[in-house]
Design an enzyme around this catalytic site. Structure first.
Site, short mmCIF file in Angstrom:
data_model
loop_
_atom_site.label_atom_id
_atom_site.label_comp_id
_atom_site.label_asym_id
_atom_site.label_seq_id
_atom_site.Cartn_x
_atom_site.Cartn_y
_atom_site.Cartn_z
N CYS A 10 0.83 -1.20 0.00
CA CYS A 10 0.00 0.00 0.00
C CYS A 10 0.87 1.27 0.00
O CYS A 10 2.09 1.20 0.11
CB CYS A 10 -0.92 0.00 1.23
SG CYS A 10 -0.02 0.07 2.80
N CYS A 13 3.08 1.58 3.00
CA CYS A 13 4.23 0.68 2.93
C CYS A 13 5.35 1.31 2.10
O CYS A 13 6.52 1.28 2.49
CB CYS A 13 3.83 -0.66 2.33
SG CYS A 13 2.59 -1.56 3.27
#
Length: 78
Positions: A10, A13
């Protein structure tokens, strides 16, 4: 130093990975960085909220994205 970014890939991340790289650069340190997206492996670390940051097999961050300064402080202690 071996660093693992835990998460499904994501935006948070990716932000954690970028900030970790910036913190390492600020400290003038090198590290082996890998990204772990496998949920079973993430769960083995006990991380229930991503992103997670593992340094030398110790979970040091879970469920948030620290600032570059906070990451530099955290990494300098290792």
């Amino acid at each position: 130093m071996i660093i693992k970014i835990l998460g499904p890939g994501c935006r948070n991340c990716h932000t954690l990975e970028e900030r970790t790289r910036q913190a390492l650069s600020r400290l003038g340190r090198d590290a082996e960085i890998s990204v772990v997206t496998d949920y079973a492996e993430i769960a083995r670390y006990g991380v229930m909220r991503t992103p997670g940051l593992v340094v030398d097999e110790d979970v040091v961050v879970a469920g948030k994205v620290p600032t570059v300064g906070d990451l530099a402080e955290l990494l300098s202690a290792r």
